[in-house]
Write a protein that holds these residues in place. Structure first.
Motif, short mmCIF file in Angstrom:
data_model
loop_
_atom_site.label_atom_id
_atom_site.label_comp_id
_atom_site.label_asym_id
_atom_site.label_seq_id
_atom_site.Cartn_x
_atom_site.Cartn_y
_atom_site.Cartn_z
N LEU A 16 -1.25 -12.46 -6.58
CA LEU A 16 -0.75 -11.21 -7.17
C LEU A 16 -0.29 -11.45 -8.61
CD1 LEU A 16 1.17 -9.81 -4.06
CD2 LEU A 16 -0.88 -8.83 -5.11
N THR A 67 -11.12 -8.77 -19.84
CA THR A 67 -10.09 -9.64 -19.31
C THR A 67 -9.89 -10.77 -20.29
OG1 THR A 67 -10.90 -9.16 -17.12
CG2 THR A 67 -9.42 -11.02 -17.32
N LEU A 113 -4.93 -18.63 -21.39
CA LEU A 113 -3.62 -18.28 -20.85
C LEU A 113 -2.91 -19.54 -20.39
CD1 LEU A 113 -4.75 -15.13 -19.00
CD2 LEU A 113 -2.94 -15.18 -20.69
N ALA A 120 -10.55 -9.87 -6.68
CA ALA A 120 -10.52 -9.02 -5.48
C ALA A 120 -10.15 -9.84 -4.24
CB ALA A 120 -11.86 -8.33 -5.28
N PHE A 121 -9.14 -9.39 -3.54
CA PHE A 121 -8.75 -9.99 -2.27
C PHE A 121 -7.96 -8.95 -1.50
CE2 PHE A 121 -4.36 -10.61 -3.75
CZ PHE A 121 -4.54 -10.66 -5.13
N ARG A 122 -8.07 -8.98 -0.17
CA ARG A 122 -7.34 -7.99 0.63
C ARG A 122 -5.93 -8.48 0.89
NH1 ARG A 122 -12.13 -7.67 4.16
NH2 ARG A 122 -13.27 -5.74 3.76
N TYR A 123 -4.98 -7.56 0.90
CA TYR A 123 -3.60 -7.88 1.23
C TYR A 123 -2.91 -6.58 1.56
CZ TYR A 123 -2.89 -6.22 -3.55
OH TYR A 123 -2.90 -5.46 -4.69
N SER A 124 -1.84 -6.65 2.33
CA SER A 124 -1.07 -5.43 2.53
C SER A 124 0.40 -5.73 2.76
CB SER A 124 -1.64 -4.59 3.67
OG SER A 124 -0.95 -3.37 3.76
N ASP A 184 0.80 -1.23 0.00
CA ASP A 184 0.00 0.00 0.00
C ASP A 184 0.83 1.28 0.00
OD1 ASP A 184 -2.79 -0.96 0.16
OD2 ASP A 184 -1.95 -2.06 1.85
N GLN A 219 -13.78 -19.96 -10.52
CA GLN A 219 -12.92 -19.69 -11.67
C GLN A 219 -11.55 -20.31 -11.44
OE1 GLN A 219 -13.56 -15.78 -13.07
NE2 GLN A 219 -11.90 -15.81 -14.55
N GLN A 267 -10.90 -3.08 -6.84
CA GLN A 267 -9.55 -2.74 -6.37
C GLN A 267 -8.71 -2.13 -7.48
OE1 GLN A 267 -8.43 -6.65 -4.80
NE2 GLN A 267 -8.55 -5.80 -2.74
N LYS A 271 -3.42 -11.64 -10.67
CA LYS A 271 -3.99 -10.30 -10.81
C LYS A 271 -3.21 -9.51 -11.86
CE LYS A 271 -5.58 -6.94 -7.24
NZ LYS A 271 -7.02 -7.00 -7.31
N ARG A 272 -1.90 -9.71 -11.89
CA ARG A 272 -1.05 -8.92 -12.77
C ARG A 272 -1.04 -9.46 -14.19
NH1 ARG A 272 3.67 -9.89 -10.50
NH2 ARG A 272 4.71 -10.79 -12.31
N THR A 273 -1.16 -10.77 -14.33
CA THR A 273 -0.95 -11.35 -15.67
C THR A 273 -2.20 -11.99 -16.27
OG1 THR A 273 -0.21 -13.44 -14.72
CG2 THR A 273 1.49 -11.81 -15.18
N GLN A 274 -3.22 -12.25 -15.44
CA GLN A 274 -4.39 -12.93 -16.00
C GLN A 274 -5.70 -12.20 -15.77
OE1 GLN A 274 -4.68 -17.17 -15.28
NE2 GLN A 274 -2.49 -17.36 -14.92
N ASP A 275 -5.90 -11.70 -14.54
CA ASP A 275 -7.22 -11.16 -14.23
C ASP A 275 -7.15 -10.05 -13.18
OD1 ASP A 275 -9.83 -10.62 -13.70
OD2 ASP A 275 -10.42 -12.70 -13.32
N PRO A 276 -6.98 -8.81 -13.63
CA PRO A 276 -6.88 -7.69 -12.68
C PRO A 276 -8.17 -7.45 -11.88
CG PRO A 276 -6.11 -7.04 -14.87
CD PRO A 276 -6.82 -8.36 -15.02
N SER A 277 -9.26 -8.09 -12.24
CA SER A 277 -10.51 -7.83 -11.52
C SER A 277 -10.65 -8.70 -10.28
CB SER A 277 -11.70 -8.07 -12.45
OG SER A 277 -11.91 -9.46 -12.64
#
Lengths: 643, 322
Positions: B83, A497, A503, B94-98, A243, B66, A569, B86-92
């Motif tokens: 991650l 997407t 893929l 949703a999961f929390r992380y920090s 973040d 999915q 997000q 999210k970066r290479t296949q499906d940016p949609s």
């Protein structure tokens, strides 16, 4: 707890719920109580201030919780110490780019600050007779001569303790929390009646995106505090959470404000190999030793006497030098990568002490490296850790800008900043370990107290803090409408997407449209290559070119891949990526202009410190303009910095 | 809290292994007797592996599963897997992380039916357990944390837990006599607390409010009126802190005892059942077993129950401490 109304008004809005933001909230409430109970209350507002703490995260998730080593204060619970020594160590650690009036406050107020945290509930580690335990840390010395036990700690999770304790104390007071709200705009109003023709700006409010619903809100407040933390995600290898995308700094740049000393980024020497995860300096404070491929404890060559407890920039450069000389080791988890690590040897500490004094360090090593610190050597390399620079503030936390023509300072009325996103500057060109939590709590509290006094004064004199409410509301309305249009565009031009079934083989022929996660990763890799521990004019120029020609356009083109507004997000990530690029460019600009090496900034083409030209703070804006102001020197004239 | 284990490492690292230092430097500066025996850690598995990550998805209206196929080193954490997706296949997705290393508490989900943190779970930890196979490839199934309402994909509404924690007044209420000097200034010294007094509650301060204990507790998940393990730990942290005022302690215990007129048990207060404080706990110990911070949650609840019994009759419930 989270407000539900769309248009809100508060006496104070705090952006960020880490150590600085929560200290500020407590500072407001406690100072207000003090004013009420004082014999001659100056402002007797009947109702407590209405304070809103906004965080883009849930409660208790802020990165303060990952701070490990401790918080510095000359408590003398174990050995004699003085705040003057702490003060001088801080100035020296910062390579004399420290404003000494501010560093003096930091050191002087440190003991009472740590005691207050203890009274609030922090479970400090203790001495056998029940006092707060203290340990050695890099750069903290007794009269400049030998390491001193100055750092109060709670095993190696002081940040977690402080974050939770501050949040707990906030529950005592009627403080509103808006969780998972992302501030998209810091709104200032302008009137032109200022002296010397300068536009007078003041805080008007913020526009926020409620992540849970995807709706925008407008929050009006005469006092705003930016306490959003650092920007470690500027670099690929970082100890920072996902973040830390420089949101507060990006907001400041976007609203026409400036960043001070943004070229100074601390690389913590002991990140766990390629993960970047922090292994606390306490590991060396407890007796850990850095060793090269030959097994040599090399720090004694670079910093005779203090050795492994030299300041962080000194150790980070020493590691890089060892690696450059061919004495590095491989990260066992990435056997194909270059030998760009050295060993951290904790074996002499012994298993029992490791488990009691460094439980988190040991767990991290076990969990993420599959190694046992009691028996194995641990690969480490420098990891981007802390932004010394940030939004320029004075010692009450008030944000100011510098007139690039006259050099004059102008305070932005009602706007404050605290913690890592701010620059006071107490850390100068390099922060000492255990001074960051201290900075966040001391100056967060001071900012809050100052807001309470101002509110009290306004109540007593019957004046509204916002001198021009109409101008504030107009500015907020304009910002809200513009943001609404932008968010609608980002969502409603959503990109498809790539079907997962196609893929990964399809990725090469039909690449998925760009996304903010890939963009932030690419920025981090580029920044690390060109503006890392060492840089040159050539590498800086390359970074600036890439930011302008590749990354800014990419950031502008980003769209979400899904039109659902609730918990989208990617929508936030796009705004974060834009902040990251904005701050990167400011950092690169300030680095290019500083033709010297000082503290954390090492330019191979200008390897020496140059006090004749650069004993000064840089101020840079979003247009790449830059100016300097001299450092405040009160007690300690610059010396050669050696350990 | 002497009954609690000294450190969470005991829960997580048990397999004895030989030392793995790839460079022998014991001859340099380290005293031989300082190196205490063999490593106790399972070494990281650096081999590449291909898995299918099957994710329960939800967009607020529809829900579906999915599959995402990835090839990564076996020591990769599931957070890093997500991650990568999210970066290479499906940016949609949703999961929390920090923080990514088990300190922030953001990323509790159900992994093959077990509540865990994404960042502290490696593929090699779960792959051998993954029963489901698709064309010979292990399937790892991720679902939202049980006991909480899904909001989107792996994101749940944790507010019921946070509300329960907040209602138990989770802040130190130290005796005022110690807080200020006779002149009204803030006491310039810390409260003395001996290491054994710290030991009595220190482990409970490690809680990161991730919700794993609640998702692991069959009673909590079932919706039985119950204050829940997370709020019990949050309150216990003060109950066993020697600095908390004795009267405050008594009231904390009373609040956890039986809360006939107090809606502290929010786990399922909507079903109309009477609140039951801490007592629905049956000592099943799933909370202890799953806690990513190694907190003996069940042991702490048992100790609180004992303290409640000793406390009964000493205080009128819910006379607020100011």
């Amino acid at each position: 707890m989270t407000p539900t109304k769309q248009d809100l008004h508060y006496d104070a809005v705090i952006i960020g719920a880490g150590a600085a933001g929560l200290s500020c909230a407590l500072g407001i409430m406690r100072e207000w109580e003090n004013i009420q109970t004082s014999p001659s209350p100056k402002g007797s507002a009947a109702n407590p201030p209405r304070v809103l703490v906004i965080s883009k995260l849930q409660p208790l998730r802020s990165h303060t919780g990952s701070a490990e080593g401790g918080i510095a204060a000359s408590l003398s619970t174990i050995e004699h110490d003085t705040w003057q020594w702490h003060y001088r160590d801080t100035v020296k650690g910062g390579d004399w780019l420290v404003d000494q009036d501010a560093a003096k406050i930091l050191a002087q107020e440190a003991p009472e600050t740590v005691i207050r945290l203890e009274h609030d509930g922090v479970a400090f580690s203790r001495t056998p007779d029940g006092h707060i335990a203290q340990r050695k840390f890099g750069g903290h010395t007794a009269d400049g001569e030998r390491p001193v036990k100055r750092v109060a700690y709670a095993a190696d999770r002081i940040g977690h303790q402080i974050l939770h304790t501050l949040w707990q104390q906030c529950q005592r007071y009627a403080i509103d929390f808006a969780d998972e709200w992302y501030v998209t705009d810091l709104v200032l109003s302008t009137n032109d009646v200022g002296s010397a023709g300068a536009a007078n700006r003041r805080a008007a409010g913020v526009i926020v995106l409620d992540e849970a619903t995807g709706k925008l809100h407008s929050v009006e407040a005469p006092a705003i505090v930016v306490a959003t933390g650092g920007a470690g995600r500027l670099f690929h290898t970082t100890s920072n959470s996902w973040d830390l995308t420089g949101d507060g700094m990006g907001l400041a740049l976007s609203s026409g404000l400036q960043l001070e000393d943004s070229e100074f980024i601390q690389f913590h020497p002991t990140g766990l190999a390629h993960t970047g995860i922090l292994l606390s300096e306490a590991a060396r404070g407890e007796g850990g030793t850095l060793r090269n491929a030959a097994g040599e404890a090399f720090m004694q060559r670079y910093a005779p006497g203090v050795g492994d407890l030299a300041a962080r920039d000194v150790v980070a450069r020493a590691i890089n030098h060892e690696v450059a000389e061919g004495r590095g080791v491989n990260d066992p988890l990435s056997p194909d990568s270059p030998a760009d690590c050295v060993w951290l040897d904790l074996r002499s500490i012994g298993r029992e002490r490791l488990d009691t004094a460094l439980p988190e360090v040991c767990d991290t090593i076990r969990e993420f490296a599959g190694l046992d610190p009691a028996t194995d050597l641990v690969p480490v390399k420098p990891t981007a850790h802390y932004t010394m620079g940030g939004i320029p503030v004075d010692t009450t936390g008030s944000v100011y800008t510098v007139n690039f023509t006259t050099g004059a300072k102008t305070v932005v009325a009602g706007l404050k900043a605290a913690g890592e996103c701010s620059c006071i500057s107490v850390h100068g060109a390099n922060r000492l370990g255990a001074n960051s939590l201290l900075d966040a709590v001391v100056f967060g509290t001071r900012s809050g107290s100052d807001i309470a006094r101002t509110l009290g004064h306004s109540a007593a004199t019957g004046t509204d803090m916002a001198t021009d409410t109409a101008a504030s509301r107009a500015a907020l309305c304009t910002a809200y409408n513009a943001r609404q249009e932008s968010v609608t565009q980002l969502l409603h031009q959503a990109l498809p997407t790539t079907p997962p079934a196609a893929l990964p083989s399809a990725a090469s022929t039909d690449p998925m449209p760009d996304n903010p996660y890939q963009l932030m990763r690419d920025v981090g890799i580029m920044m690390e290559a060109h503006l890392g521990v060492t840089c040159t004019a050539e590498s800086i120029t390359e970074a600036i070119n890439q930011l302008r020609e590749v990354f800014l356009p990419r950031a502008e083109k980003l769209r979400t891949h899904d039109a659902t507004a609730a918990f989208n997000q990617e929508l936030c990530a796009i705004l974060e990526a834009r902040n990251l690029v904005r701050v990167s460019l400011a950092l690169a600009t300030a680095t290019a202009s500083r033709e010297e090496s000082r503290g954390s900034l090492y330019r191979a083409d200008f390897p020496e410190r140059d006090d004749a030209h650069f004993l000064a703070h840089s101020f840079v804006n979003a247009h790449g303009e830059i100016s300097y102001r001299p450092v405040v020197i009160e007690d300690y004239p610059p010396e050669r910095r050696s350990y | 809290m002497a009954a609690l284990p000294p450190h969470r490492a005991q829960f997580r690292h048990t397999a004895p292994m030989s030392a793995k230092s790839s460079v022998d430097i014991t001859a340099t500066a380290v005293a031989p007797d300082a190196v205490t025996g063999a490593s106790t850690v399972t070494p990281a598995d650096t081999s590449q592996t291909t898995v299918i990550v099957r994710i329960h998805r939800f967009d607020g209206h529809a829900s579906w599963q999915q599959d995402y196929r990835i090839t990564v080193p076996a020591h990769t954490s599931l957070l890093d897997c997500l991650l990568l997706i999210k970066r290479t296949q499906d940016p949609s997705l949703a999961f929390r992380y920090s923080c990514g290393h088990g300190m922030c508490g953001s990323d509790a989900v159900s992994i093959d039916g077990i509540p865990r943190l994404l960042c502290l779970t490696k593929i090699s930890d779960v792959q051998k357990d993954a029963e489901a196979q698709a064309n010979g490839i292990s399937v790892i199934t991720l679902a939202p944390l049980p006991a909480f309402s899904p909001v989107r994909d792996l994101i749940v509404n944790l507010n019921p837990m946070l509300d329960q924690i907040r209602r138990l007044e989770p802040y130190l209420r130290a005796s005022d006599a110690l807080r200020t000097t006779p002149s009204g200034a803030i006491n310039v010294f810390e409260y003395l607390q001996h290491p054994d007094e710290l030991e009595a509650f220190d482990q409970l301060t490690n809680c990161i409010a991730c919700g794993v204990c609640e998702g692991a507790c069959p009673i909590y998940v079932d919706g039985t009126p119950f204050v829940g393990p997370a709020a019990a730990v949050a309150a216990g942290r003060f109950i066993f802190d020697s600095r908390d005022d004795p009267q405050s302690r008594a009231q904390r215990l009373a609040a956890l005892d039986h809360t006939a007129n107090d809606p502290i048990d929010t786990a399922s207060s909507s079903n109309g059942a009477a609140p039951a404080g801490i007592w629905p706990c049956k000592g099943l110990r799933f909370c202890t077993q799953r806690c990513p911070r190694g907190i003996d949650v069940s042991g702490a609840i048992w100790k609180i129950m004992q303290a409640i019994k000793e406390n009964r009759g000493r205080v009128a419930p819910h006379s607020a401490v100011k």
